[in-house]
Design an enzyme around this catalytic site. Structure first.
Site, mmCIF file in Angstrom:
data_model
loop_
_atom_site.group_PDB
_atom_site.id
_atom_site.type_symbol
_atom_site.label_atom_id
_atom_site.label_comp_id
_atom_site.label_asym_id
_atom_site.label_seq_id
_atom_site.Cartn_x
_atom_site.Cartn_y
_atom_site.Cartn_z
ATOM 1 N N HIS A 43 38.264 39.792 50.225
ATOM 2 C CA HIS A 43 37.663 40.871 49.421
ATOM 3 C C HIS A 43 36.742 40.297 48.348
ATOM 4 C CE1 HIS A 43 40.486 40.649 45.881
ATOM 5 N NE2 HIS A 43 41.402 40.346 46.772
ATOM 6 N N ASP A 55 35.619 41.902 45.545
ATOM 7 C CA ASP A 55 35.819 42.353 44.156
ATOM 8 C C ASP A 55 36.861 41.479 43.473
ATOM 9 O OD1 ASP A 55 37.778 43.508 45.924
ATOM 10 O OD2 ASP A 55 38.455 44.758 44.256
ATOM 11 N N ASP A 109 41.115 34.979 43.168
ATOM 12 C CA ASP A 109 41.580 36.148 43.926
ATOM 13 C C ASP A 109 40.437 37.143 43.955
ATOM 14 O OD1 ASP A 109 42.771 38.428 44.888
ATOM 15 O OD2 ASP A 109 44.007 38.784 43.122
ATOM 16 N N GLU A 111 39.412 46.106 46.707
ATOM 17 C CA GLU A 111 40.792 45.785 47.098
ATOM 18 C C GLU A 111 41.741 45.947 45.922
ATOM 19 O OE1 GLU A 111 44.418 43.275 47.694
ATOM 20 O OE2 GLU A 111 42.915 43.127 46.120
ATOM 21 N N GLU A 112 41.250 45.614 44.736
ATOM 22 C CA GLU A 112 42.126 45.588 43.562
ATOM 23 C C GLU A 112 42.420 46.980 43.017
ATOM 24 O OE1 GLU A 112 43.572 42.980 42.865
ATOM 25 O OE2 GLU A 112 42.339 41.247 43.362
ATOM 26 N N ASP A 166 43.539 35.875 51.567
ATOM 27 C CA ASP A 166 43.818 36.415 50.233
ATOM 28 C C ASP A 166 45.224 36.074 49.757
ATOM 29 O OD1 ASP A 166 43.368 37.885 47.906
ATOM 30 O OD2 ASP A 166 43.885 39.803 48.823
ATOM 31 N N HIS A 213 45.258 38.283 37.921
ATOM 32 C CA HIS A 213 44.979 39.511 37.168
ATOM 33 C C HIS A 213 45.150 39.278 35.667
ATOM 34 C CE1 HIS A 213 46.205 41.929 41.050
ATOM 35 N NE2 HIS A 213 45.320 40.965 41.273
#
Ligand SMILES: [Zn+2]
Length: 479
Positions: free
Chosen positions: A77, A79, A117, A147-148, A171, A454
């Site tokens: 992904h 993003d 990530d 995705e997030e 991922d 994150h």
């Protein structure tokens, strides 16, 4: 002799990751990175398609000698989660993320999430496409957006033109692990009308009860940790005959285990309520001495209207108790893994309606459906309404997987016989959408050691990225 640190960003994957990191790519704002990848592919005469939410599909023919091999899909992904330290003045809409090496760890120099990530997954796929010396089968590379946040990219990307029946998702965050399945789920809203008395009974005073200090956590990945649900504990107090309930509210998000809940109640006196709260606090502190040593029950006088009738409250309490909440079943195929669960994440009694909002999860669509049937049965018995939202499909564990066999054999060869740990997640992955679009697709998920996602502490191991890339190339050679 040059040190490794001075040339780490010359490594194919690291160099591409550094270039990607200069382009803003918050979830939902992926046009710039998507356009950059499109142009990068066109400069190399790599076939590329872009859809209107900026997902990408790139294709590269097989290397010489691999023309008759089955095609393989690589997926990542584009993003990233955009979080920064309070002291950082980074603007995620326009500023590049600068990378630095700290020991073996690559971190952001900008006080932000790193975006490994899943920038490392994207960079690894691009590095494969960019290397004309690699042996590989026909490649289809799918880059998804959002995705997030919503999985909108994986959900909408049209892979009907793709031929691959096997796929490697890039991922994951531990080079010794092989992900072999993920759960599916659905949001549920359960609503039941409540009856209220016409007035405050004589001699009663209003109070607020606030239950706080639980640890909470992810509604799937932490559901087995015994951290307690603040709503469930509060309800045990509200069932006490010394208390009459006026209203209840608790939790903020169905995807999080509730840490706090509160109620407006009526009681004979502040002393009575305080004594009641103290008794439950002692009980709960004993039950949660490990998981929530700071658990607290606070009380204070408050404005209170008429209470819910006894009969209606009894029905509310019964419905709550019978609603699936917590672990439903452990997974017989994976030691210690939760197979299915439900998490009541929010409760409200606004507008004289009990509303429970929960997230059902299961490793199989059939077990998700089974929990839904329990909720339907409860609703039928209590006259409640039920609605469902944000459903997503599981990546069901397949007993046989050729790709899994290739990956585990390759890892053992490269690591003196060490076995990869095979893991299924009690959380959703984009892989589920690909499993749904291409039934029977052979799927694995891999990635280098990455920590603190994150958060601005996010970091990826540089040496692990290199080993991961060698591992990926070795798998391609065998595909
Ligand atoms: Zn990711």
């Amino acid at each position: 002799m040059e040190t490794q640190s001075s040339n780490i960003f010359d490594h194919d994957v690291m160099n591409l990751f550094q270039q990607i990191s200069r382009i803003p790519r918050d979830s939902g704002s992926e046009k710039a990175i998507s356009d950059w990848i499109r142009d990068w592919a066109q400069e190399r005469s790599i076939e590329v398609e872009q859809d209107d939410i900026w997902d990408l599909i790139l294709r590269k023919p097989a290397s010489a000698g691999y023309e008759d091999h089955a095609p393989l899909l690589l997926q990542a992904h584009i993003d990233m989660v955009c979080e920064k330290d309070s002291s950082s003045n980074h603007d995620f809409a326009k500023d590049p993320i600068e990378l630095k090496l700290d020991g073996d760890w690559i971190v952001s120099e900008s006080g932000t999430t790193l975006g490994a990530d899943d920038g490392i997954g994207v960079a690894a796929a691009l590095a494969v496409l960019d290397d004309d010396t690699l042996p590989h089968p026909p490649l289809e590379v799918v880059f998804t957006v959002q995705e997030e946040t919503t999985f909108a990219g994986a959900e909408t990307v049209d892979i009907s033109g793709c031929k691959a029946k096997r796929m490697i998702n890039l991922d994951h965050a531990d080079e010794r692990e092989l992900i072999v399945g993920s759960c599916g789920g659905t949001g549920v809203e359960f609503t039941m009308p409540l009856q209220r008395k016409s007035e405050v009974p004589a001699g009663k005073q209003g109070f607020r009860i606030h239950l706080t200090g639980l640890t909470g956590g992810h509604s799937g990945e932490d559901i087995h940790r015994g951290r307690g649900n603040a709503i469930s504990l509060l309800l045990r107090i509200l069932e006490d005959p010394r208390v009459q309930t006026v209203s209840i509210s608790g939790g903020t998000n169905r995807l999080a285990i509730p840490r706090e809940a509160e109620a407006i109640v009526l009681a004979d006196s502040e002393e009575t309520l305080r004594a009641c709260a103290a008794e439950y606090k002692a009980i709960f502190r004993k039950e949660y001495s490990g998981a929530a040593p700071d658990l607290d029950i606070l009380t204070e006088p408050a404005e209170a209207g008429a209470p819910i009738t006894e009969a209606s409250f009894d029905k509310l309490a019964a419905a709550y108790r019978l609603y699936p909440n917590g672990i439903v079943q452990m997974n017989g195929s994976f030691e210690g893994l939760v197979e299915s669960s439900d998490n009541i994440g929010i409760i409200s009694t606004e507008n004289d309606t009990l509303t429970l909002t929960s997230e059902v999860r299961g490793a199989y669509q059939s077990t998700v459906d089974d929990i839904v049937r329990s909720i339907e049965a409860l609703a039928a018995m209590t006259g409640a309404g039920v609605s469902y939202f944000n459903g997503y499909v599981p990546w069901e564990y397949a007993a046989d997987s050729r790709l899994r066999a290739i990956a585990t054999e390759t890892f053992a060869e490269m690591n003196e016989g060490a076995q990869m740990k095979q893991i299924a997640l009690h959380a959703g992955l984009e892989c589920g959408f690909f499993a749904e679009k291409q039934p029977g697709i052979d799927l694995i998920s891999i990635g280098p050691d990455c920590q603190f996602f994150h958060s601005p502490k996010e970091r990826v191991s540089a040496s692990s990225v290199m080993r991961f890339y060698e591992f990926l190339k070795a798998i391609l050679r065998k595909c």
